[in-house]
Structures are given as C-alpha cells and as structure tokens.
Design a protein around this motif. Structure first.
Motif, PDB file in Angstrom:
ATOM      1  N   ALA A  26      -4.799  -3.044   5.563  1.00  0.00           N
ATOM      2  CA  ALA A  26      -3.706  -2.394   4.835  1.00  0.00           C
ATOM      3  C   ALA A  26      -3.583  -2.967   3.416  1.00  0.00           C
ATOM      4  O   ALA A  26      -3.343  -2.225   2.461  1.00  0.00           O
ATOM      5  N   TYR A  27      -3.744  -4.273   3.271  1.00  0.00           N
ATOM      6  CA  TYR A  27      -3.715  -4.908   1.955  1.00  0.00           C
ATOM      7  C   TYR A  27      -4.820  -4.331   1.072  1.00  0.00           C
ATOM      8  O   TYR A  27      -4.581  -3.964  -0.082  1.00  0.00           O
ATOM      9  N   CYS A  28      -6.020  -4.258   1.606  1.00  0.00           N
ATOM     10  CA  CYS A  28      -7.144  -3.732   0.827  1.00  0.00           C
ATOM     11  C   CYS A  28      -6.927  -2.264   0.468  1.00  0.00           C
ATOM     12  O   CYS A  28      -7.204  -1.851  -0.665  1.00  0.00           O
ATOM     13  N   ASP A  29      -6.443  -1.487   1.409  1.00  0.00           N
ATOM     14  CA  ASP A  29      -6.166  -0.068   1.134  1.00  0.00           C
ATOM     15  C   ASP A  29      -5.146   0.073   0.011  1.00  0.00           C
ATOM     16  O   ASP A  29      -5.303   0.903  -0.888  1.00  0.00           O
ATOM     17  N   LYS A  30      -4.092  -0.735   0.060  1.00  0.00           N
ATOM     18  CA  LYS A  30      -3.033  -0.667  -0.945  1.00  0.00           C
ATOM     19  C   LYS A  30      -3.548  -0.973  -2.351  1.00  0.00           C
ATOM     20  O   LYS A  30      -3.115  -0.376  -3.331  1.00  0.00           O
ATOM     21  N   HIS A  31      -4.489  -1.899  -2.459  1.00  0.00           N
ATOM     22  CA  HIS A  31      -4.976  -2.338  -3.763  1.00  0.00           C
ATOM     23  C   HIS A  31      -6.324  -1.747  -4.157  1.00  0.00           C
ATOM     24  O   HIS A  31      -6.870  -2.082  -5.213  1.00  0.00           O
ATOM     25  N   GLY A  32      -6.860  -0.845  -3.330  1.00  0.00           N
ATOM     26  CA  GLY A  32      -8.122  -0.191  -3.665  1.00  0.00           C
ATOM     27  C   GLY A  32      -9.351  -1.053  -3.463  1.00  0.00           C
ATOM     28  O   GLY A  32     -10.370  -0.851  -4.123  1.00  0.00           O
ATOM     29  N   TYR A  33      -9.271  -2.012  -2.550  1.00  0.00           N
ATOM     30  CA  TYR A  33     -10.398  -2.892  -2.258  1.00  0.00           C
ATOM     31  C   TYR A  33     -11.120  -2.412  -1.002  1.00  0.00           C
ATOM     32  O   TYR A  33     -10.542  -1.730  -0.152  1.00  0.00           O
ATOM     33  N   ASN A  34     -12.359  -2.809  -0.864  1.00  0.00           N
ATOM     34  CA  ASN A  34     -13.105  -2.588   0.372  1.00  0.00           C
ATOM     35  C   ASN A  34     -12.809  -3.749   1.312  1.00  0.00           C
ATOM     36  O   ASN A  34     -12.552  -4.867   0.867  1.00  0.00           O
ATOM     37  N   TYR A  35     -12.891  -3.482   2.615  1.00  0.00           N
ATOM     38  CA  TYR A  35     -12.704  -4.540   3.604  1.00  0.00           C
ATOM     39  C   TYR A  35     -13.894  -4.526   4.535  1.00  0.00           C
ATOM     40  O   TYR A  35     -14.153  -3.538   5.215  1.00  0.00           O
ATOM     41  N   LEU A  36     -14.653  -5.609   4.544  1.00  0.00           N
ATOM     42  CA  LEU A  36     -15.812  -5.743   5.420  1.00  0.00           C
ATOM     43  C   LEU A  36     -15.498  -6.806   6.452  1.00  0.00           C
ATOM     44  O   LEU A  36     -15.323  -7.980   6.128  1.00  0.00           O
ATOM     45  N   LEU A  37     -15.387  -6.380   7.696  1.00  0.00           N
ATOM     46  CA  LEU A  37     -15.080  -7.279   8.801  1.00  0.00           C
ATOM     47  C   LEU A  37     -16.236  -7.234   9.780  1.00  0.00           C
ATOM     48  O   LEU A  37     -16.641  -6.155  10.216  1.00  0.00           O
ATOM     49  N   PHE A  38     -16.752  -8.385  10.121  1.00  0.00           N
ATOM     50  CA  PHE A  38     -17.897  -8.470  11.017  1.00  0.00           C
ATOM     51  C   PHE A  38     -17.531  -9.350  12.202  1.00  0.00           C
ATOM     52  O   PHE A  38     -17.018 -10.455  12.023  1.00  0.00           O
ATOM     53  N   TYR A  39     -17.784  -8.832  13.409  1.00  0.00           N
ATOM     54  CA  TYR A  39     -17.588  -9.618  14.623  1.00  0.00           C
ATOM     55  C   TYR A  39     -18.949 -10.034  15.145  1.00  0.00           C
ATOM     56  O   TYR A  39     -19.857  -9.215  15.260  1.00  0.00           O
ATOM     57  N   GLY A  40     -19.093 -11.306  15.450  1.00  0.00           N
ATOM     58  CA  GLY A  40     -20.360 -11.815  15.944  1.00  0.00           C
ATOM     59  C   GLY A  40     -21.049 -12.652  14.882  1.00  0.00           C
ATOM     60  O   GLY A  40     -20.451 -13.051  13.890  1.00  0.00           O
ATOM     61  N   ARG A  41     -22.301 -12.891  15.091  1.00  0.00           N
ATOM     62  CA  ARG A  41     -23.086 -13.716  14.175  1.00  0.00           C
ATOM     63  C   ARG A  41     -24.102 -12.847  13.454  1.00  0.00           C
ATOM     64  O   ARG A  41     -24.978 -12.265  14.087  1.00  0.00           O
ATOM     65  N   PRO A  42     -24.050 -12.741  12.125  1.00  0.00           N
ATOM     66  CA  PRO A  42     -25.020 -11.932  11.386  1.00  0.00           C
ATOM     67  C   PRO A  42     -26.392 -12.599  11.283  1.00  0.00           C
ATOM     68  O   PRO A  42     -27.365 -11.949  10.923  1.00  0.00           O
ATOM     69  N   GLN A  43     -26.449 -13.882  11.604  1.00  0.00           N
ATOM     70  CA  GLN A  43     -27.732 -14.590  11.613  1.00  0.00           C
ATOM     71  C   GLN A  43     -27.616 -15.731  12.632  1.00  0.00           C
ATOM     72  O   GLN A  43     -26.527 -16.192  12.935  1.00  0.00           O
ATOM     73  N   THR A  44     -28.745 -16.132  13.185  1.00  0.00           N
ATOM     74  CA  THR A  44     -28.717 -17.213  14.178  1.00  0.00           C
ATOM     75  C   THR A  44     -29.726 -18.322  13.880  1.00  0.00           C
ATOM     76  O   THR A  44     -29.875 -19.241  14.663  1.00  0.00           O
ATOM     77  N   MET A  45     -30.396 -18.227  12.753  1.00  0.00           N
ATOM     78  CA  MET A  45     -31.372 -19.264  12.403  1.00  0.00           C
ATOM     79  C   MET A  45     -30.696 -20.575  11.988  1.00  0.00           C
ATOM     80  O   MET A  45     -31.274 -21.646  12.140  1.00  0.00           O
ATOM     81  N   TYR A  46     -29.483 -20.474  11.451  1.00  0.00           N
ATOM     82  CA  TYR A  46     -28.788 -21.638  10.934  1.00  0.00           C
ATOM     83  C   TYR A  46     -27.405 -21.739  11.565  1.00  0.00           C
ATOM     84  O   TYR A  46     -26.937 -20.830  12.234  1.00  0.00           O
TER      85      TYR A  46
END
Length: 80
Positions: A26-46
């Motif tokens: 809602a904050y991002c929508d109000k101010h015209g920002y994008n919101y990228l939310l990721f659940y899990g691990r985008p990488q597992t090497m490190y």
C-alpha cells in the motif's frame, strides 16, 4: 520516480513478512513505487545474507533505484 522497494523472506521470517506485506504494498502504491517481494531463497550457493545481492541485481534490470528493506523492518509513517 522509478524506484523499487525489495524484500525477501525465508524460513522463520516468512510469517512476519506475510503480516506486513500488504502494508508495504500500500505504501508503494501510494507513492508510485514498485514492490518486489520474494519468498524463499533466490540463490543457495552462498549464505542467506547474499540473497539481497541477487534480488537487487534483478530489480536493477527494470528500475533506476532500489531500496532494500530487511524483513524485520516496518514503514511507520506511510504518508511521508
């Protein structure tokens, strides 16, 4: 402004992130920002602390500015 707020949650932090995700969207929508939310691990090497690097790199492909917020942070003045 072409800005993306990025967050990532895995393991024990998923429940916390789900509790505040709508607030941050809602904050991002109000101010015209994008919101990228990721659940899990985008990488597992490190270690998980490096997950943010992978997600920030991804966000920079479609936005000029990236703001990383840890899962345990909360926007407390959404009008600002």
């Amino acid at each position: 402004m072409n800005l993306t707020l990025v967050q990532c949650a895995s393991g024990r932090f998923v429940e916390l992130q789900r509790a505040i995700a709508n607030h941050h969207q809602a904050y991002c929508d109000k101010h015209g920002y994008n919101y990228l939310l990721f659940y899990g691990r985008p990488q597992t090497m490190y270690d998980a602390t490096w997950d943010k690097v992978k997600l920030i790199q991804h966000a920079l492909q479609f936005t000029e500015k990236v703001v990383w917020m840890d899962t345990d942070s909360l926007i407390v003045a959404p009008e600002v």
